[in-house]
Design a protein around this motif. Structure first.
Motif, PDB file in Angstrom:
ATOM      1  N   ARG A  12       0.836  -1.170   0.011  1.00  0.00           N
ATOM      2  CA  ARG A  12      -0.146  -0.164   0.223  1.00  0.00           C
ATOM      3  C   ARG A  12       0.844   1.366  -0.095  1.00  0.00           C
ATOM      4  O   ARG A  12       0.464   2.309   0.287  1.00  0.00           O
ATOM      5  N   THR A  13       2.024   0.946  -0.079  1.00  0.00           N
ATOM      6  CA  THR A  13       3.103   2.257  -0.551  1.00  0.00           C
ATOM      7  C   THR A  13       3.597   2.041  -1.960  1.00  0.00           C
ATOM      8  O   THR A  13       4.118   1.316  -2.228  1.00  0.00           O
ATOM      9  N   LEU A  14       3.614   3.363  -2.712  1.00  0.00           N
ATOM     10  CA  LEU A  14       4.124   3.513  -4.025  1.00  0.00           C
ATOM     11  C   LEU A  14       5.282   4.617  -3.837  1.00  0.00           C
ATOM     12  O   LEU A  14       5.053   5.616  -3.038  1.00  0.00           O
ATOM     13  N   LEU A  15       6.304   4.311  -4.532  1.00  0.00           N
ATOM     14  CA  LEU A  15       7.280   5.497  -4.703  1.00  0.00           C
ATOM     15  C   LEU A  15       7.385   5.731  -6.231  1.00  0.00           C
ATOM     16  O   LEU A  15       8.216   4.961  -6.991  1.00  0.00           O
ATOM     17  N   PHE A  16       7.026   6.603  -6.544  1.00  0.00           N
ATOM     18  CA  PHE A  16       7.022   7.142  -8.190  1.00  0.00           C
ATOM     19  C   PHE A  16       8.457   7.923  -8.309  1.00  0.00           C
ATOM     20  O   PHE A  16       8.579   8.607  -7.283  1.00  0.00           O
ATOM     21  N   GLY A  32      14.242  12.048  -8.460  1.00  0.00           N
ATOM     22  CA  GLY A  32      13.063  12.636  -7.987  1.00  0.00           C
ATOM     23  C   GLY A  32      12.117  11.586  -7.472  1.00  0.00           C
ATOM     24  O   GLY A  32      12.015  10.493  -8.400  1.00  0.00           O
ATOM     25  N   ALA A  33      11.597  11.748  -6.511  1.00  0.00           N
ATOM     26  CA  ALA A  33      10.882  10.607  -5.789  1.00  0.00           C
ATOM     27  C   ALA A  33       9.509  11.013  -5.146  1.00  0.00           C
ATOM     28  O   ALA A  33       9.768  12.231  -4.452  1.00  0.00           O
ATOM     29  N   ILE A  34       8.436  10.401  -5.305  1.00  0.00           N
ATOM     30  CA  ILE A  34       7.055  11.121  -4.335  1.00  0.00           C
ATOM     31  C   ILE A  34       6.601   9.888  -3.734  1.00  0.00           C
ATOM     32  O   ILE A  34       6.302   8.899  -4.550  1.00  0.00           O
ATOM     33  N   ARG A  35       6.580   9.723  -2.603  1.00  0.00           N
ATOM     34  CA  ARG A  35       5.791   8.646  -1.799  1.00  0.00           C
ATOM     35  C   ARG A  35       4.253   8.732  -1.888  1.00  0.00           C
ATOM     36  O   ARG A  35       3.783   9.901  -1.407  1.00  0.00           O
ATOM     37  N   LYS A  49       5.392  14.759   0.769  1.00  0.00           N
ATOM     38  CA  LYS A  49       6.397  15.797   0.019  1.00  0.00           C
ATOM     39  C   LYS A  49       7.457  14.992  -0.739  1.00  0.00           C
ATOM     40  O   LYS A  49       7.875  13.915  -0.138  1.00  0.00           O
ATOM     41  N   PRO A  50       7.813  15.429  -1.763  1.00  0.00           N
ATOM     42  CA  PRO A  50       8.776  14.903  -2.736  1.00  0.00           C
ATOM     43  C   PRO A  50      10.133  14.773  -2.104  1.00  0.00           C
ATOM     44  O   PRO A  50      10.567  15.565  -1.202  1.00  0.00           O
ATOM     45  N   VAL A 103       7.688   2.947  -8.613  1.00  0.00           N
ATOM     46  CA  VAL A 103       7.129   3.021 -10.083  1.00  0.00           C
ATOM     47  C   VAL A 103       7.956   3.907 -10.905  1.00  0.00           C
ATOM     48  O   VAL A 103       8.037   5.050 -10.379  1.00  0.00           O
ATOM     49  N   CYS A 104       8.463   3.249 -12.088  1.00  0.00           N
ATOM     50  CA  CYS A 104       9.016   4.147 -13.046  1.00  0.00           C
ATOM     51  C   CYS A 104       8.330   4.184 -14.278  1.00  0.00           C
ATOM     52  O   CYS A 104       7.333   3.462 -14.499  1.00  0.00           O
ATOM     53  N   TYR A 105       8.773   4.941 -15.221  1.00  0.00           N
ATOM     54  CA  TYR A 105       8.069   4.905 -16.664  1.00  0.00           C
ATOM     55  C   TYR A 105       9.075   4.399 -17.663  1.00  0.00           C
ATOM     56  O   TYR A 105       9.758   5.003 -18.026  1.00  0.00           O
ATOM     57  N   GLY A 106       8.923   3.174 -18.039  1.00  0.00           N
ATOM     58  CA  GLY A 106      10.025   2.794 -19.037  1.00  0.00           C
ATOM     59  C   GLY A 106      11.066   1.913 -18.204  1.00  0.00           C
ATOM     60  O   GLY A 106      11.147   1.698 -16.964  1.00  0.00           O
TER      61      GLY A 106
END
Length: 240
Positions: A12-16, A32-35, A49-50, A103-106
């Motif tokens: 239930r925790t994502l780190l973008f 850069g990361a946002i929880r 906060k990032p 979580v990343c993009y690519g």
């Protein structure tokens, strides 16, 4: 959504996150990361906060990367080490670190992590491996349902445009790209009708589908009725 449940499970925790890297050694120079904590339906519960840092590489940045990101050798004079970045991430996530999906993009970001580990043998390899093992490539997930007219995967900026999300900041800025990725994930879950419409378009283009199936889907997308008799005729025509 079943596919999302399979990827996220009961966490239930994502780190973008997003990374920028050197041109030749592909070492991390910015993160850069946002929880975000999520509800049982995978929508957002709380956005924190990032976390942001410039990272000191072992090799030079490269002129192409400097032009893309605006990061110079001078920018990194006061940057922190990769070891310090990992410690910072663990502190940022706290006790949730071991329960986080990254979580990343690519697939580029996991490759950057791997290259950074190889160039920083004094850093915490176990933490790096844990992050790479629990990465979720949102581009791969998203592309199952949304692609361009040629069935190609979308850049982050183009994906935001398709999902009607204002693109914030400048591309190739780690924190801006992280925020845009987070907003894309959020929009994907909040706009199921939009996703459904894009998915119908993708199916209608018939990529990698047998011709009869593609033709049936195309007719259904146009609002036509396809009876068993029409389907049989379509199959016969495809075999001629």
């Amino acid at each position: 959504m079943k596919d999302l449940k399979r990827l996220v499970g009961d966490r239930r925790t994502l780190l973008f996150f997003d990374l920028e890297a050197t041109q030749f050694s592909h070492e991390m120079i910015e993160i850069g990361a946002i929880r975000v904590t999520i509800k049982d339906d995978y929508t957002f519960k709380k956005v924190f906060k990032p976390y942001h840092a410039y990272v000191r590489p072992k090799h030079r940045i490269g002129s192409v990367v400097t032009k893309l990101t605006g990061i110079t050798e001078e920018t990194l004079e006061k940057a922190i080490s990769y070891r310090e970045v990992l410690n910072g991430l663990k502190k940022y996530l706290g006790k949730e670190f071991g329960k986080t999906v990254f979580v990343c993009y690519g697939d580029q970001d996991p490759r950057i992590l791997q290259a950074t580990v190889e160039n920083n043998l004094d850093a915490d390899k176990e933490t790096s491996r844990f992050i790479m093992k629990h990465c979720m490539d949102f581009l791969k997930f998203f592309s199952q349902y949304v692609r361009d007219d040629k069935n190609c995967m979308l850049s982050l900026s183009r994906a935001c445009e398709v999902m009607a999300i204002p693109f914030k900041g400048k591309a190739h800025g780690a924190l801006a790209d992280t925020e845009n990725l987070m907003n894309l994930y959020d929009a994907f879950l909040k706009n199921p009708q939009m996703v459904e419409g894009e998915y119908r378009k993708l199916l209608g283009r018939g990529a990698n589908l047998p011709t009869p199936v593609a033709q049936v889907i195309a007719r259904l997308n146009k609002g036509e009725t396809v009876t068993p008799e029409i389907y049989q005729q379509i199959v016969k025509e495809s075999l001629k």
